[in-house]
Motif scaffolding. Structure first.
Motif, PDB file in Angstrom:
ATOM      1  N   ASP A   1     -32.164 -20.452 -53.130  1.00  0.00           N
ATOM      2  CA  ASP A   1     -31.516 -19.224 -52.677  1.00  0.00           C
ATOM      3  C   ASP A   1     -31.294 -18.259 -53.839  1.00  0.00           C
ATOM      4  OD1 ASP A   1     -30.020 -17.320 -51.405  1.00  0.00           O
ATOM      5  OD2 ASP A   1     -28.463 -18.683 -50.686  1.00  0.00           O
ATOM      6  N   ASN A   2     -32.059 -17.168 -53.842  1.00  0.00           N
ATOM      7  CA  ASN A   2     -31.937 -16.162 -54.899  1.00  0.00           C
ATOM      8  C   ASN A   2     -30.823 -15.146 -54.646  1.00  0.00           C
ATOM      9  OD1 ASN A   2     -33.854 -16.854 -56.852  1.00  0.00           O
ATOM     10  ND2 ASN A   2     -35.531 -15.909 -55.739  1.00  0.00           N
ATOM     11  N   ASN A   3     -30.095 -15.281 -53.539  1.00  0.00           N
ATOM     12  CA  ASN A   3     -29.019 -14.349 -53.233  1.00  0.00           C
ATOM     13  C   ASN A   3     -27.842 -14.530 -54.188  1.00  0.00           C
ATOM     14  OD1 ASN A   3     -30.263 -13.292 -50.820  1.00  0.00           O
ATOM     15  ND2 ASN A   3     -29.767 -15.238 -49.847  1.00  0.00           N
TER      16      ASN A   3
ATOM     17  N   PRO B   1     -31.841 -14.188 -44.207  1.00  0.00           N
ATOM     18  CA  PRO B   1     -31.454 -15.432 -43.541  1.00  0.00           C
ATOM     19  C   PRO B   1     -32.083 -15.638 -42.175  1.00  0.00           C
ATOM     20  CG  PRO B   1     -29.615 -13.865 -43.600  1.00  0.00           C
ATOM     21  CD  PRO B   1     -30.673 -13.319 -44.493  1.00  0.00           C
ATOM     22  N   ASP B   2     -32.257 -14.583 -41.393  1.00  0.00           N
ATOM     23  CA  ASP B   2     -32.838 -14.755 -40.054  1.00  0.00           C
ATOM     24  C   ASP B   2     -34.301 -15.167 -40.127  1.00  0.00           C
ATOM     25  OD1 ASP B   2     -30.458 -14.099 -38.807  1.00  0.00           O
ATOM     26  OD2 ASP B   2     -30.905 -11.955 -38.810  1.00  0.00           O
ATOM     27  N   ILE B   3     -35.057 -14.517 -41.005  1.00  0.00           N
ATOM     28  CA  ILE B   3     -36.464 -14.881 -41.192  1.00  0.00           C
ATOM     29  C   ILE B   3     -36.564 -16.299 -41.734  1.00  0.00           C
ATOM     30  CG2 ILE B   3     -38.541 -14.369 -42.551  1.00  0.00           C
ATOM     31  CD1 ILE B   3     -37.766 -11.417 -42.402  1.00  0.00           C
ATOM     32  N   LEU B   4     -35.678 -16.639 -42.658  1.00  0.00           N
ATOM     33  CA  LEU B   4     -35.662 -17.973 -43.250  1.00  0.00           C
ATOM     34  C   LEU B   4     -35.450 -19.047 -42.190  1.00  0.00           C
ATOM     35  CD1 LEU B   4     -35.469 -19.993 -45.636  1.00  0.00           C
ATOM     36  CD2 LEU B   4     -33.024 -19.442 -45.745  1.00  0.00           C
ATOM     37  N   MET B   5     -34.515 -18.832 -41.272  1.00  0.00           N
ATOM     38  CA  MET B   5     -34.229 -19.833 -40.249  1.00  0.00           C
ATOM     39  C   MET B   5     -35.448 -20.095 -39.369  1.00  0.00           C
ATOM     40  SD  MET B   5     -31.217 -20.668 -41.079  1.00  0.00           S
ATOM     41  CE  MET B   5     -30.707 -19.904 -42.625  1.00  0.00           C
TER      42      MET B   5
ATOM     43  N   PRO C   1     -27.728 -28.191 -41.176  1.00  0.00           N
ATOM     44  CA  PRO C   1     -26.919 -28.864 -42.200  1.00  0.00           C
ATOM     45  C   PRO C   1     -27.679 -29.934 -42.970  1.00  0.00           C
ATOM     46  CG  PRO C   1     -26.315 -29.591 -39.983  1.00  0.00           C
ATOM     47  CD  PRO C   1     -27.226 -28.416 -39.811  1.00  0.00           C
ATOM     48  N   GLY C   2     -28.803 -30.413 -42.440  1.00  0.00           N
ATOM     49  CA  GLY C   2     -29.583 -31.430 -43.133  1.00  0.00           C
ATOM     50  C   GLY C   2     -30.525 -30.879 -44.184  1.00  0.00           C
ATOM     51  N   VAL C   3     -30.645 -29.546 -44.250  1.00  0.00           N
ATOM     52  CA  VAL C   3     -31.517 -28.906 -45.243  1.00  0.00           C
ATOM     53  C   VAL C   3     -30.720 -28.662 -46.518  1.00  0.00           C
ATOM     54  CG1 VAL C   3     -32.859 -26.835 -45.787  1.00  0.00           C
ATOM     55  CG2 VAL C   3     -32.981 -27.838 -43.492  1.00  0.00           C
ATOM     56  N   ALA C   4     -31.263 -29.100 -47.643  1.00  0.00           N
ATOM     57  CA  ALA C   4     -30.578 -28.937 -48.928  1.00  0.00           C
ATOM     58  C   ALA C   4     -30.566 -27.475 -49.360  1.00  0.00           C
ATOM     59  CB  ALA C   4     -31.251 -29.801 -49.987  1.00  0.00           C
ATOM     60  N   HIS C   5     -29.555 -27.095 -50.116  1.00  0.00           N
ATOM     61  CA  HIS C   5     -29.400 -25.710 -50.559  1.00  0.00           C
ATOM     62  C   HIS C   5     -29.120 -25.681 -52.051  1.00  0.00           C
ATOM     63  CE1 HIS C   5     -26.987 -22.014 -51.363  1.00  0.00           C
ATOM     64  NE2 HIS C   5     -27.880 -21.466 -50.562  1.00  0.00           N
ATOM     65  N   LEU C   6     -29.832 -24.788 -52.746  1.00  0.00           N
ATOM     66  CA  LEU C   6     -29.631 -24.616 -54.182  1.00  0.00           C
ATOM     67  C   LEU C   6     -29.472 -23.118 -54.449  1.00  0.00           C
ATOM     68  CD1 LEU C   6     -31.714 -26.342 -56.997  1.00  0.00           C
ATOM     69  CD2 LEU C   6     -30.721 -24.086 -57.246  1.00  0.00           C
ATOM     70  N   LYS C   7     -28.284 -22.722 -54.830  1.00  0.00           N
ATOM     71  CA  LYS C   7     -28.014 -21.307 -55.094  1.00  0.00           C
ATOM     72  C   LYS C   7     -28.314 -20.973 -56.544  1.00  0.00           C
ATOM     73  CE  LYS C   7     -24.468 -17.728 -54.646  1.00  0.00           C
ATOM     74  NZ  LYS C   7     -23.096 -17.427 -54.192  1.00  0.00           N
ATOM     75  N   VAL C   8     -29.231 -20.025 -56.750  1.00  0.00           N
ATOM     76  CA  VAL C   8     -29.617 -19.621 -58.102  1.00  0.00           C
ATOM     77  C   VAL C   8     -28.553 -18.713 -58.713  1.00  0.00           C
ATOM     78  CG1 VAL C   8     -31.390 -18.454 -59.484  1.00  0.00           C
ATOM     79  CG2 VAL C   8     -32.057 -19.827 -57.487  1.00  0.00           C
ATOM     80  N   GLY C   9     -27.965 -17.835 -57.906  1.00  0.00           N
ATOM     81  CA  GLY C   9     -26.919 -16.937 -58.393  1.00  0.00           C
ATOM     82  C   GLY C   9     -27.408 -15.567 -58.789  1.00  0.00           C
ATOM     83  N   HIS C  10     -28.720 -15.399 -58.839  1.00  0.00           N
ATOM     84  CA  HIS C  10     -29.311 -14.095 -59.127  1.00  0.00           C
ATOM     85  C   HIS C  10     -30.734 -14.102 -58.574  1.00  0.00           C
ATOM     86  CE1 HIS C  10     -30.807 -16.584 -62.447  1.00  0.00           C
ATOM     87  NE2 HIS C  10     -31.845 -15.755 -62.488  1.00  0.00           N
ATOM     88  N   ASN C  11     -31.351 -12.955 -58.504  1.00  0.00           N
ATOM     89  CA  ASN C  11     -32.706 -12.880 -57.968  1.00  0.00           C
ATOM     90  C   ASN C  11     -33.714 -13.259 -59.049  1.00  0.00           C
ATOM     91  OD1 ASN C  11     -35.028 -12.426 -56.556  1.00  0.00           O
ATOM     92  ND2 ASN C  11     -34.656 -10.258 -56.164  1.00  0.00           N
ATOM     93  N   SER C  12     -34.143 -14.499 -59.020  1.00  0.00           N
ATOM     94  CA  SER C  12     -35.093 -14.999 -60.019  1.00  0.00           C
ATOM     95  C   SER C  12     -36.538 -14.731 -59.631  1.00  0.00           C
ATOM     96  CB  SER C  12     -34.892 -16.510 -60.223  1.00  0.00           C
ATOM     97  OG  SER C  12     -35.199 -17.225 -59.034  1.00  0.00           O
TER      98      SER C  12
ATOM     99  N   ASN D   1     -24.134 -20.089 -45.691  1.00  0.00           N
ATOM    100  CA  ASN D   1     -23.287 -20.293 -44.519  1.00  0.00           C
ATOM    101  C   ASN D   1     -24.112 -20.461 -43.246  1.00  0.00           C
ATOM    102  OD1 ASN D   1     -21.031 -20.052 -46.165  1.00  0.00           O
ATOM    103  ND2 ASN D   1     -20.775 -17.868 -45.758  1.00  0.00           N
ATOM    104  N   LYS D   2     -25.161 -19.669 -43.107  1.00  0.00           N
ATOM    105  CA  LYS D   2     -25.992 -19.773 -41.915  1.00  0.00           C
ATOM    106  C   LYS D   2     -26.752 -21.093 -41.910  1.00  0.00           C
ATOM    107  CE  LYS D   2     -28.443 -16.828 -38.781  1.00  0.00           C
ATOM    108  NZ  LYS D   2     -28.695 -15.419 -38.456  1.00  0.00           N
ATOM    109  N   LEU D   3     -27.172 -21.525 -43.079  1.00  0.00           N
ATOM    110  CA  LEU D   3     -27.882 -22.792 -43.204  1.00  0.00           C
ATOM    111  C   LEU D   3     -26.965 -23.959 -42.824  1.00  0.00           C
ATOM    112  CD1 LEU D   3     -30.737 -23.624 -44.189  1.00  0.00           C
ATOM    113  CD2 LEU D   3     -29.728 -24.076 -46.419  1.00  0.00           C
TER     114      LEU D   3
END
Length: 297
Positions: free
Chosen positions: A40-42, A16-20, A56-67, A49-51
């Motif tokens: 998000d592959n996490n 998350p820190d590198i991503l930000m 907050p204006g950046v969209a988030h899509l959680k994959v649910g596994h490391n794809s 949460n950090k995003l």
């Protein structure tokens, strides 16, 4: 109705820190994307949460596994192309643009090119179809014009892809997970008649920054950190798949021969190191032969 010109997505896994930092550098571009999506592959909510707190204006899509970079790439490209974006940046969480005007220059190149451009990027090369190795782009080639046609733009080298090609089914192969998914994708684009271009000025500037204008590749097998040797498993397994898929059979056997030869040479760095290299090579060849694309090490 405003045309959806340009979107971007970043594939991330537990950084998350590198991503930000990468998000900020993309948003600071002279031509930022109209939409930015985090794939998000996490399997946890740390990145989400950090995003939400910082961007907050950046969209988030959680994959649910490391794809992997391949699976995340497919998800991001399909999501944004289906939303109607003409150009899509496929980015990794630790590879931000190199200059503030990188994306602006790449979009200008893609839009101004008169042929059928499938993607534009900063660093790319031709592929030797007999060995499967990249043919290093020369400074002289880059100095001839604004752009250069190549066979592939590597992952992390700022790949901006035409959404039209995605809608035609040209996407990364999730089975590759990590390693050579970019080459596989690019060769598929070429087969469909798309041109792949690098921006000559950005490429040369990056070589100057990295002090690689006079770089000469040697045939020496260098010792790697043991912590990254696992990457060789995916590189060997996936490169063989890509070569066969595209009919580069001489390259397949070249990769196989060179990989085995490297295991023998690796013992000069000690028995433990040689054993680790040998294990990775054996597993890669075995799992390729058995089509074990689900295998992770």
């Amino acid at each position: 109705m405003t045309e959806k010109t340009f979107a971007a997505f970043i594939v991330t896994y537990n950084r998350p820190d590198i991503l930000m930092d990468t998000i900020q550098k993309i948003l600071d571009q002279t031509r930022p994307p109209d939409k930015l999506l985090v794939v998000d592959n996490n399997d946890n909510d740390d990145t989400k949460n950090k995003l939400a707190q910082l961007y907050p204006g950046v969209a988030h899509l959680k994959v649910g596994h490391n794809s992997g970079f391949a699976g995340g790439g497919k998800i991001g490209l399909q999501t944004l192309a289906q939303e109607g974006y003409k150009w899509v940046l496929w980015a990794d969480d630790n590879d931000p643009p190199y200059t503030r005007d990188t994306l602006e220059k790449l979009l200008q190149l893609g839009e101004s090119y008169e042929g059928n451009c499938g993607q534009v990027g900063v660093v790319g090369h031709k592929i030797n179809k007999r060995t499967g190795l990249v043919i290093r782009t020369t400074n002289e080639e880059l100095e001839k014009g604004e752009y250069l046609e190549v066979d592939t733009i590597g992952g992390g080298m700022i790949k901006v892809i035409k959404g039209e090609s995605v809608l035609k089914g040209i996407v990364p192969d999730p089975k590759l997970w990590f390693g050579f998914e970019d080459l596989d994708h690019d060769l598929s684009q070429q087969k469909a008649g798309y041109k792949i271009l690098v921006h000559s000025g950005l490429f040369l500037d990056l070589r100057k920054k990295w002090n690689r204008l006079n770089f000469k590749k040697t045939a020496t097998v260098r010792k790697k950190e043991e912590s990254v040797l696992w990457r060789d498993y995916y590189s060997i397994r996936n490169s063989m798949r890509v070569m066969v898929k595209n009919g580069y059979y001489l390259a397949f056997f070249s990769i196989l021969f060179v990989s085995i030869a490297k295991t023998l040479v690796s013992y000069k760095y000690g028995f433990r190191y040689g054993r680790l290299v040998t294990q990775n090579t054996f597993k890669a060849v075995r799992d390729y032969g058995l089509s074990r694309w689900y295998k992770r090490i």
